[in-house]
Design a protein around this motif. Structure first.
Motif, PDB file in Angstrom:
ATOM      1  N   VAL A  28      -1.836  -9.370   4.284  1.00  0.00           N
ATOM      2  CA  VAL A  28      -1.986  -7.920   4.447  1.00  0.00           C
ATOM      3  C   VAL A  28      -3.393  -7.493   4.051  1.00  0.00           C
ATOM      4  O   VAL A  28      -3.985  -6.603   4.681  1.00  0.00           O
ATOM      5  N   ALA A  29      -3.959  -8.127   3.019  1.00  0.00           N
ATOM      6  CA  ALA A  29      -5.314  -7.783   2.568  1.00  0.00           C
ATOM      7  C   ALA A  29      -6.322  -8.014   3.686  1.00  0.00           C
ATOM      8  O   ALA A  29      -7.254  -7.217   3.866  1.00  0.00           O
ATOM      9  N   PHE A  30      -6.142  -9.076   4.434  1.00  0.00           N
ATOM     10  CA  PHE A  30      -7.067  -9.364   5.531  1.00  0.00           C
ATOM     11  C   PHE A  30      -6.964  -8.301   6.617  1.00  0.00           C
ATOM     12  O   PHE A  30      -7.973  -7.838   7.161  1.00  0.00           O
ATOM     13  N   VAL A  31      -5.732  -7.911   6.951  1.00  0.00           N
ATOM     14  CA  VAL A  31      -5.533  -6.885   7.981  1.00  0.00           C
ATOM     15  C   VAL A  31      -6.093  -5.547   7.524  1.00  0.00           C
ATOM     16  O   VAL A  31      -6.889  -4.906   8.216  1.00  0.00           O
ATOM     17  N   SER A  32      -5.678  -5.092   6.334  1.00  0.00           N
ATOM     18  CA  SER A  32      -6.109  -3.777   5.860  1.00  0.00           C
ATOM     19  C   SER A  32      -7.605  -3.752   5.564  1.00  0.00           C
ATOM     20  O   SER A  32      -8.290  -2.762   5.843  1.00  0.00           O
ATOM     21  N   LEU A  35      -9.503  -3.340   8.820  1.00  0.00           N
ATOM     22  CA  LEU A  35      -9.399  -1.976   9.336  1.00  0.00           C
ATOM     23  C   LEU A  35     -10.245  -1.008   8.517  1.00  0.00           C
ATOM     24  O   LEU A  35     -10.904  -0.120   9.079  1.00  0.00           O
ATOM     25  N   VAL A  36     -10.255  -1.163   7.188  1.00  0.00           N
ATOM     26  CA  VAL A  36     -11.074  -0.283   6.344  1.00  0.00           C
ATOM     27  C   VAL A  36     -12.555  -0.476   6.661  1.00  0.00           C
ATOM     28  O   VAL A  36     -13.315   0.495   6.792  1.00  0.00           O
ATOM     29  N   PHE A  37     -12.967  -1.732   6.813  1.00  0.00           N
ATOM     30  CA  PHE A  37     -14.372  -2.005   7.154  1.00  0.00           C
ATOM     31  C   PHE A  37     -14.728  -1.388   8.501  1.00  0.00           C
ATOM     32  O   PHE A  37     -15.768  -0.734   8.644  1.00  0.00           O
ATOM     33  N   SER A  38     -13.879  -1.602   9.502  1.00  0.00           N
ATOM     34  CA  SER A  38     -14.151  -1.072  10.834  1.00  0.00           C
ATOM     35  C   SER A  38     -14.217   0.445  10.812  1.00  0.00           C
ATOM     36  O   SER A  38     -15.118   1.057  11.403  1.00  0.00           O
ATOM     37  N   VAL A 324       7.496  -4.919   0.476  1.00  0.00           N
ATOM     38  CA  VAL A 324       6.891  -3.670  -0.015  1.00  0.00           C
ATOM     39  C   VAL A 324       5.891  -3.956  -1.131  1.00  0.00           C
ATOM     40  O   VAL A 324       4.767  -3.434  -1.127  1.00  0.00           O
ATOM     41  N   LEU A 325       6.293  -4.809  -2.099  1.00  0.00           N
ATOM     42  CA  LEU A 325       5.374  -5.139  -3.193  1.00  0.00           C
ATOM     43  C   LEU A 325       4.139  -5.874  -2.678  1.00  0.00           C
ATOM     44  O   LEU A 325       2.997  -5.560  -3.054  1.00  0.00           O
ATOM     45  N   GLY A 326       4.350  -6.869  -1.792  1.00  0.00           N
ATOM     46  CA  GLY A 326       3.227  -7.632  -1.246  1.00  0.00           C
ATOM     47  C   GLY A 326       2.295  -6.763  -0.433  1.00  0.00           C
ATOM     48  O   GLY A 326       1.066  -6.901  -0.504  1.00  0.00           O
ATOM     49  N   SER A 327       2.859  -5.832   0.345  1.00  0.00           N
ATOM     50  CA  SER A 327       2.029  -4.950   1.168  1.00  0.00           C
ATOM     51  C   SER A 327       1.221  -3.995   0.309  1.00  0.00           C
ATOM     52  O   SER A 327       0.047  -3.726   0.588  1.00  0.00           O
ATOM     53  N   THR A 328       1.840  -3.476  -0.746  1.00  0.00           N
ATOM     54  CA  THR A 328       1.127  -2.565  -1.649  1.00  0.00           C
ATOM     55  C   THR A 328      -0.060  -3.267  -2.302  1.00  0.00           C
ATOM     56  O   THR A 328      -1.187  -2.738  -2.320  1.00  0.00           O
ATOM     57  N   LEU A 329       0.196  -4.459  -2.825  1.00  0.00           N
ATOM     58  CA  LEU A 329      -0.904  -5.220  -3.433  1.00  0.00           C
ATOM     59  C   LEU A 329      -1.933  -5.607  -2.375  1.00  0.00           C
ATOM     60  O   LEU A 329      -3.143  -5.595  -2.624  1.00  0.00           O
ATOM     61  N   GLY A 330      -1.454  -5.949  -1.162  1.00  0.00           N
ATOM     62  CA  GLY A 330      -2.363  -6.356  -0.090  1.00  0.00           C
ATOM     63  C   GLY A 330      -3.302  -5.250   0.334  1.00  0.00           C
ATOM     64  O   GLY A 330      -4.497  -5.478   0.555  1.00  0.00           O
ATOM     65  N   VAL A 333      -5.914  -4.967  -2.441  1.00  0.00           N
ATOM     66  CA  VAL A 333      -6.880  -6.067  -2.379  1.00  0.00           C
ATOM     67  C   VAL A 333      -7.739  -5.954  -1.117  1.00  0.00           C
ATOM     68  O   VAL A 333      -8.905  -6.351  -1.107  1.00  0.00           O
ATOM     69  N   GLY A 334      -7.170  -5.361  -0.065  1.00  0.00           N
ATOM     70  CA  GLY A 334      -7.917  -5.176   1.170  1.00  0.00           C
ATOM     71  C   GLY A 334      -9.170  -4.339   0.979  1.00  0.00           C
ATOM     72  O   GLY A 334     -10.167  -4.519   1.696  1.00  0.00           O
ATOM     73  N   LEU A 335      -9.139  -3.426   0.027  1.00  0.00           N
ATOM     74  CA  LEU A 335     -10.348  -2.635  -0.266  1.00  0.00           C
ATOM     75  C   LEU A 335     -11.471  -3.546  -0.745  1.00  0.00           C
ATOM     76  O   LEU A 335     -12.637  -3.366  -0.380  1.00  0.00           O
ATOM     77  N   GLY A 336     -11.115  -4.540  -1.552  1.00  0.00           N
ATOM     78  CA  GLY A 336     -12.115  -5.513  -1.991  1.00  0.00           C
ATOM     79  C   GLY A 336     -12.630  -6.346  -0.830  1.00  0.00           C
ATOM     80  O   GLY A 336     -13.830  -6.656  -0.747  1.00  0.00           O
ATOM     81  N   VAL A 337     -11.730  -6.708   0.100  1.00  0.00           N
ATOM     82  CA  VAL A 337     -12.150  -7.448   1.300  1.00  0.00           C
ATOM     83  C   VAL A 337     -13.139  -6.606   2.111  1.00  0.00           C
ATOM     84  O   VAL A 337     -14.157  -7.107   2.604  1.00  0.00           O
ATOM     85  N   ALA A 338     -12.849  -5.303   2.243  1.00  0.00           N
ATOM     86  CA  ALA A 338     -13.731  -4.411   2.997  1.00  0.00           C
ATOM     87  C   ALA A 338     -15.108  -4.323   2.351  1.00  0.00           C
ATOM     88  O   ALA A 338     -16.134  -4.345   3.039  1.00  0.00           O
TER      89      ALA A 338
END
Length: 855
Positions: A28-32, A35-38, A324-330, A333-338
């Motif tokens: 989920v972190a990779f997906v989010s 999208l945040v970066f884009s 739900v828990l994994g998606s929330t954390l993802g 963490v996705g913000l850090g990926v962005a």
């Protein structure tokens, strides 16, 4: 009751769920994050365009396709047009603007480029005071005469330039020195571009070569809407110009930026999808083992009245909680990926700020949808299996005859899928057209992948029996137990290995493709290139002065050029038209400088007034040597030429067409001919090629935009470009391999819990802690190597097929990277050892009596 049971069960096994949670989170972190970066990149540019766009912009007309030329001449509008637009009712001011992107900035003190060398552009234009100027003077003053220049603050800081320093503007018209008299700061976020401004007369003369503007920017007085201003302007100046409102300018520019980011965005989302699939295997394994361990619990629930639907729902609720828990954390963490992606883009020339992160609703919708759906779908299989457990299953083993029947069905389906995929790969490798082969390759890749996953349990029994044959001899009882443990549940072993197989198959397939590309390019250079040096102009066309500097270099025999027409048309003998990439070359081009493989005809006929064409073009249009065709260069300039040579497909020169430069000049004036972007030089006989290369680099030192390579250097450049893409793929695939390693860890950890009583009994009859840990490590290694073997086989099949599909597009030589394959297999052993560390440690610390007493 159902929810209460599910919550108790989930938190009772939270340790077992942790690794599955990490897998969901990473995917989920990779997906989010993507999208945040884009969204952030697009928003940054949109804000810039919205803040600086004029109410209406009057631009040169877009030429009809037949009238488009490949020259580097910038389209312009006449100076009087500004006065016409200013007279439009509702227009407060109309300003003529000059802005071009085909010039570069050079620091003459160091002969180094000023501004970005990749990514964002370098823009040079005239200084204008507009109501929405993107920059403002913060130091010095505006340019007032022909020797003055204003530079943007970000570029000045990076290049360590200030007021009074010299800077040079280089373009097709030559080199133009200036003194920096002003520093301008962006009023909005600078996306990474370098901006330089001259006074208007100088900008027109140097950048356009005529008294004209590139656009006229008009700003209204507020009495009319932008659409009304556009309609009135069209009525005033006529339909010979393209007029865009502020909204249209923003949409056009945003779309252009977005298309540049799409490749990166979709590539990353693709790898995020692969990670999701890999994570799905991990989740399936987790819930399968949890269901197996809770057989008695489920049987008792059924015995006291629980329905199949309730049991099924209980497992799915646990999966929903995990999702739900994994998606929330993802998403978090996705913000850090962005932020990491923003830093990566900044490193290659784009200037984005992490403080401007754009987190839209689509990020949460996509993140939660992906995380929850993949988790629930992955858990549905074991949930369905759990619902079928009869109440009496609590009193016996959970294996049932149904499993044997399902294994037969699974094997048949897997064999059909794999055979179908293999057949499609074979068709792809023998296809005549790359487009057809590519379609077969894509479908064959998908089917072989799915087939291998479905066949995993059957293959596990056979392959692990072979792979683990030496374990009993080398490691005694520990080795024999490890082999048997890996084979005792083929379905689980197959699912665990499949996750690793996918990542390693991508690595091997990419390596075969890239190695073949590098080797093919090198072979083509050795075979077809007779020149010693390749000089490319980068962002600006090559000038006559540059070529003269090369000609004057000691040791250079002669210089060869090429001019590319990208939109030429050929009228065939039957009257049909066909587009082709046409290159104009001097008479000496074919022969000593380049000697491509000829299918028919004579290559030197191009220098004598004939047309050279590629074999594919000739085959597609039924052309042969001697046929008369009419070449249309645009603007009504045509020329009838005979086909003099057909070049064999798959060569270095591609499948384009060639015409002699002298032949071209007969109908196309020199001023309208395409610019030269790359040219070649040949060393004199008997000269030292390396010393001449050094002399060439010295002679061209004042032209930092030029790249000078000998044949060896050009091969290295090709390899580095391919490797850059390959390393990106490795980095992205690394995520799926990380998730796969978590899967091995999770499987072993749950397996240890599942076999607690068995481990206690083994310890009781004399198996030492060291032997026990060795058994678990060897089991992990066997599973990892099994996945690596499958991945290597798939990757080789994909890579070899891809090379065969593109054999006529320049990928004529197959290269199998043996070193990469060996490293991959050795790495799988290391992966197995690392994955087993924690489970083996936990197993070794078990209390023997407590383990034996476990239910």
């Amino acid at each position: 009751m159902l929810l209460k049971t599910s919550l108790r069960s989930f938190f009772a096994h939270k340790g077992r769920m942790a690794l599955s949670l990490i897998a969901v989170m990473l995917s989920v972190a990779f997906v989010s994050g993507t999208l945040v970066f884009s969204n952030t990149a697009t928003s940054t540019f949109s804000k810039l365009f919205a803040a600086t766009a004029s109410d209406i912009s009057v631009q040169p007309p877009v030429p009809a396709e037949d009238d488009r030329q490949d020259s580097d001449k910038v389209p312009t509008v006449p100076v009087p047009l500004a006065e016409q637009v200013a007279a439009v009712p509702g227009v407060k001011t109309a300003i003529g603007q000059v802005m071009v992107g085909n010039a570069i900035l050079v620091n003459p003190a160091t002969n180094k480029l000023v501004g970005p060398t990749s990514g964002a552009p370098t823009l040079v234009g005239n200084w204008t005071d507009t109501p929405r100027n993107p920059v403002k003077i913060t130091s010095g003053h505006v340019p007032q005469n022909s020797g003055e220049l204003v530079l943007d603050a970000d570029t000045a800081k990076k290049a360590e330039l200030g007021l009074g320093d010299k800077v040079r503007v280089d373009n097709a018209s030559g080199q133009h020195p200036y003194t920096i008299v002003g520093i301008a700061t962006f009023t909005t976020t600078n996306p990474g571009a370098a901006l330089a401004f001259l006074d208007t007369p100088t900008a027109q003369q140097v950048l356009l070569g005529e008294q004209a503007y590139t656009t006229v920017e008009a700003f209204g007085d507020g009495s009319r809407s932008n659409d009304q201003l556009k309609a009135d302007a069209l009525a005033k100046v006529g339909s010979g110009y393209e007029i865009k409102t502020a909204a249209e300018q923003k949409d056009q520019n945003t779309k252009a930026i977005g298309s540049g980011l799409d490749f990166m965005k979709y590539a990353m989302l693709g790898f995020a999808g692969i990670s999701l699939i890999v994570g799905g295997f991990l989740i399936i394994n987790t819930f399968s083992m949890l269901v197996a361990q809770r057989t008695r619990e489920i049987g008792l629930l059924r015995a006291i009245g629980g329905s199949r639907r309730q049991v099924n729902g209980s497992v799915l609720v646990e999966a929903l909680i995990l999702g739900v828990l994994g998606s929330t954390l993802g998403v978090a963490v996705g913000l850090g990926v962005a932020v990491g992606l923003i830093k990566l883009m900044n490193a290659i020339g784009m200037d984005l700020k992490a403080s401007d992160l754009e987190i839209g609703p689509d990020v949460f919708v996509a993140g939660y949808a992906v995380g929850i759906l993949i988790t629930v779908i992955a858990a549905w299989i074991p949930a369905r299996r759990a619902s079928k457990i009869a109440p009496m299953a609590a009193l016996r083993d959970h294996g049932t005859p149904a499993e044997a029947r399902s294994n037969i069905v699974r094997t048949i389906i897997g064999l059909l899928l794999t055979a179908g995929g293999a057949g499609l790969l074979a068709l792809a490798g023998t296809a005549d057209k790359a487009s057809t082969g590519g379609e077969y390759l894509g479908l064959g890749l998908l089917l072989t992948l799915i087939g291998s996953v479905v066949l995993g349990p059957l293959l596990a029994t056979v392959v692990i029996k072979v792979l683990g044959a030496l374990l009993p001899a080398l490691f005694g009882p520990s080795g024999k137990l490890a082999q048997r443990n890996a084979m005792r549940n083929p379905r689980r072993t197959g699912a665990t290995a499949a996750a690793l197989m996918i990542g390693l198959a991508l690595v091997i397939g990419s390596s075969v493709f890239s190695s073949s590309a590098v080797k093919s390019a090198s072979a083509q250079i050795d075979k077809s290139v007779g020149v010693d040096y390749i000089i490319s102009g980068g962002r600006t066309p090559v000038t006559a002065e540059m070529m003269d500097a090369v000609r004057r270099t000691p040791g250079i025999d002669h210089v060869t050029t090429q001019e590319d027409f990208k939109r030429a048309k050929v009228r065939l003998p039957g009257g049909q038209s066909a587009k082709t990439d046409l290159t104009a070359v001097p008479a000496s081009f074919f022969g000593s400088d380049f000697h491509p493989t000829v299918a028919s005809g004579a290559m030197d006929s191009v220098g004598r007034g004939s047309l050279g064409i590629g074999e594919t073009f000739a085959k597609d249009h039924g052309l042969k040597v001697g046929d008369q065709v009419t070449v249309d260069y645009g603007k009504g300039r045509t020329q009838t030429l005979p086909v003099g040579v057909v070049f064999r497909k798959g060569g270095l020169l591609g499948d384009g067409s060639f015409v002699g430069l002298d032949t071209l000049t007969q109908v196309v004036p020199a001023a309208e001919q395409p610019p030269v972007w790359t040219f070649f030089a040949k060393a004199s006989a008997g000269t030292d090629v390396n010393k001449t290369l050094t002399a060439l680099e010295d002679a061209l030192q004042q032209y930092p935009q030029l790249t000078v390579k000998d044949q060896a250097g050009y091969k290295e450049l090709v390899q580095s470009q391919i490797n850059t893409l390959l390393y990106l793929i490795y980095g992205l695939v690394g995520l799926s391999i990380t998730v796969a390693v978590l899967g091995v860890v999770n499987t072993l950890a749950l397996s240890v819990v599942e076999r607690t009583r068995e481990i206690g009994l083994l310890r009781a009859i004399g198996l030492s802690r060291r032997q026990l840990r060795r058994m678990i490590r060897l089991e992990s290694v066997v599973i990892a190597v099994f996945g690596a073997v499958l991945g290597t086989g798939l990757g080789l099949a994909w890579g070899v097929t891809a090379q065969r599909v593109l054999r006529d597009q320049g990928l004529g030589t197959l290269a199998v990277p043996v070193t990469t394959i060996v490293v991959t297999l050795v790495s799988s052993v290391v992966i197995g050892l690392v994955a087993a560390l924690v489970p083996a440690f936990r197993a070794g610390r078990m209390n023997v009596l407590a383990a034996i007493a476990t239910d």
